[in-house]
Enzyme design. Structure first.
Site, mmCIF file in Angstrom:
data_model
loop_
_atom_site.group_PDB
_atom_site.id
_atom_site.type_symbol
_atom_site.label_atom_id
_atom_site.label_comp_id
_atom_site.label_asym_id
_atom_site.label_seq_id
_atom_site.Cartn_x
_atom_site.Cartn_y
_atom_site.Cartn_z
ATOM 1 N N GLY A 1 38.740 26.052 69.666
ATOM 2 C CA GLY A 1 38.128 24.592 69.254
ATOM 3 C C GLY A 1 37.000 24.486 68.823
ATOM 4 C CD GLN B 1 30.768 24.714 69.261
ATOM 5 O OE1 GLN B 1 31.794 24.187 69.165
ATOM 6 N NE2 GLN B 1 30.805 26.074 69.620
ATOM 7 C CB CYS C 1 31.147 28.998 74.050
ATOM 8 S SG CYS C 1 30.542 27.699 72.972
ATOM 9 C CG LEU C 2 34.033 29.978 68.538
ATOM 10 C CD1 LEU C 2 34.595 28.903 67.516
ATOM 11 C CD2 LEU C 2 34.246 31.200 68.484
ATOM 12 C CG HIS D 1 34.245 24.359 76.077
ATOM 13 N ND1 HIS D 1 34.164 25.568 76.769
ATOM 14 C CD2 HIS D 1 33.896 24.542 74.999
ATOM 15 C CE1 HIS D 1 33.033 26.218 75.844
ATOM 16 N NE2 HIS D 1 33.292 25.678 74.881
ATOM 17 C CD GLU D 2 35.298 22.744 71.703
ATOM 18 O OE1 GLU D 2 34.382 22.341 71.344
ATOM 19 O OE2 GLU D 2 35.666 23.923 72.062
ATOM 20 C CG HIS E 1 30.172 22.034 72.678
ATOM 21 N ND1 HIS E 1 29.137 22.802 72.421
ATOM 22 C CD2 HIS E 1 31.313 22.908 72.789
ATOM 23 C CE1 HIS E 1 29.509 24.146 72.646
ATOM 24 N NE2 HIS E 1 30.864 24.396 72.705
HETATM 25 O O1 K1U Z 1 33.630 25.541 71.549
HETATM 26 C C1 K1U Z 1 33.946 26.554 71.410
HETATM 27 O O2 K1U Z 1 33.085 27.400 70.764
HETATM 28 C C2 K1U Z 1 35.396 27.039 71.322
HETATM 29 C C3 K1U Z 1 35.806 27.848 72.323
HETATM 30 C C4 K1U Z 1 36.819 27.133 73.053
HETATM 31 C C5 K1U Z 1 37.326 27.508 74.384
HETATM 32 C C6 K1U Z 1 37.719 28.689 74.530
HETATM 33 C C7 K1U Z 1 38.109 28.975 75.871
HETATM 34 C C8 K1U Z 1 38.045 28.182 77.018
HETATM 35 C C9 K1U Z 1 37.258 26.846 76.881
HETATM 36 C C10 K1U Z 1 36.900 26.653 75.583
HETATM 37 C C11 K1U Z 1 36.538 29.258 71.612
HETATM 38 O O3 K1U Z 1 37.290 29.120 71.022
HETATM 39 S S1 K1U Z 1 36.116 30.651 72.350
HETATM 40 C C12 K1U Z 1 36.883 31.877 71.462
HETATM 41 C C13 K1U Z 1 38.260 31.868 72.019
HETATM 42 O O4 K1U Z 1 38.752 31.375 72.506
HETATM 43 C C14 K1U Z 1 38.931 33.121 71.470
HETATM 44 C C15 K1U Z 1 38.277 34.236 70.766
HETATM 45 C C16 K1U Z 1 38.915 35.600 70.200
HETATM 46 C C17 K1U Z 1 40.266 35.798 70.810
HETATM 47 C C18 K1U Z 1 40.620 34.732 71.419
HETATM 48 C C19 K1U Z 1 40.161 33.457 71.989
HETATM 49 ZN ZN ZN Z 2 32.116 25.907 72.992
#
Ligand code: K1U
Ligand code: ZN
Length: 172
Positions: free
Chosen positions: A46, A51, A94-95, A136-137, A140
């Site tokens: 997501g 972001q 979260c990225l 979560h999004e 943000h």
């Molecule tokens: O908001 C963001 O930064 C995106 C976030 C979304 C999210 C993930 C998990 C739980 C709630 C919300 C991500 O994408 S984090 C990265 C991620 O999920 C991932 C990264 C590498 C391998 C597998 C998964």
């Molecule tokens: Zn996030």
């Protein structure tokens, strides 16, 4: 389409309350295209527009597994209409908080309305990872990170780690 830079916490821009989109036009669609490309490049599931530094109420998502075809989703001006009383605890990442994960408890199910890629009004009822990711999004868009749900001690520890990683990157 372009991969944009993802803002990493701590950064005041991530505290911004994003503005609603007035019209889903070509610029909005170009932003969503870039966001998806950025999200795929970072291997996320997501991404919210803030972001990548754009304070608009726009989210993209793709919850397809690696062995499934891509299922890109677009949410413009998403609003939670209803949430369950039942809660669900899930590990979140979260990225903008790279490499740090922790468990957050949120409503297990939500109903939301939003505009899609074509600007059409839609409603969905979500559970599982879709409900987690959507909440979560949307956080943000309101300037909230998952670390804001953790204890002050844990949050400050994570923020110090992120700050240190930024310093190391700047001097590399
Ligand atoms: O908001 C963001 O930064 C995106 C976030 C979304 C999210 C993930 C998990 C739980 C709630 C919300 C991500 O994408 S984090 C990265 C991620 O999920 C991932 C990264 C590498 C391998 C597998 C998964
Ligand atoms: Zn996030």
């Amino acid at each position: 389409m372009a991969v944009r830079e993802i803002i990493v916490a701590p950064d005041p821009r991530l505290k911004t309350v994003s503005e609603p989109v007035e019209r889903v036009d070509g610029d909005t669609r170009a932003l969503m295209d870039d966001m998806l490309e950025t999200m795929y490049a970072a291997r996320g599931i997501g991404l919210a527009a803030i972001q990548v530094g754009v304070p608009k109420r726009v989210i993209v998502m793709d919850l397809a597994r690696d062995d499934e075809p891509p299922q890109p989703r677009h949410f413009v001006n998403p609003e939670i209409l209803w949430h369950s009383d039942e809660m669900h605890a899930q590990e979140e990442g979260c990225l903008s908080v790279p490499e740090l994960w922790d468990t957050v408890e949120r409503p297990a199910r939500v109903r939301a309305r939003f505009l899609d890629y074509d600007g059409e009004k839609r409603e969905i009822e979500a559970d599982g990872m879709l409900a987690v990711c959507l909440q979560h999004e949307i956080d943000h868009l309101n300037g909230v990170l998952f670390i804001d749900y953790l204890s002050k001690l844990k949050r400050n520890m994570m923020l110090r780690k992120l700050q240190k990683a930024k310093r190391l990157k700047a001097t590399a």
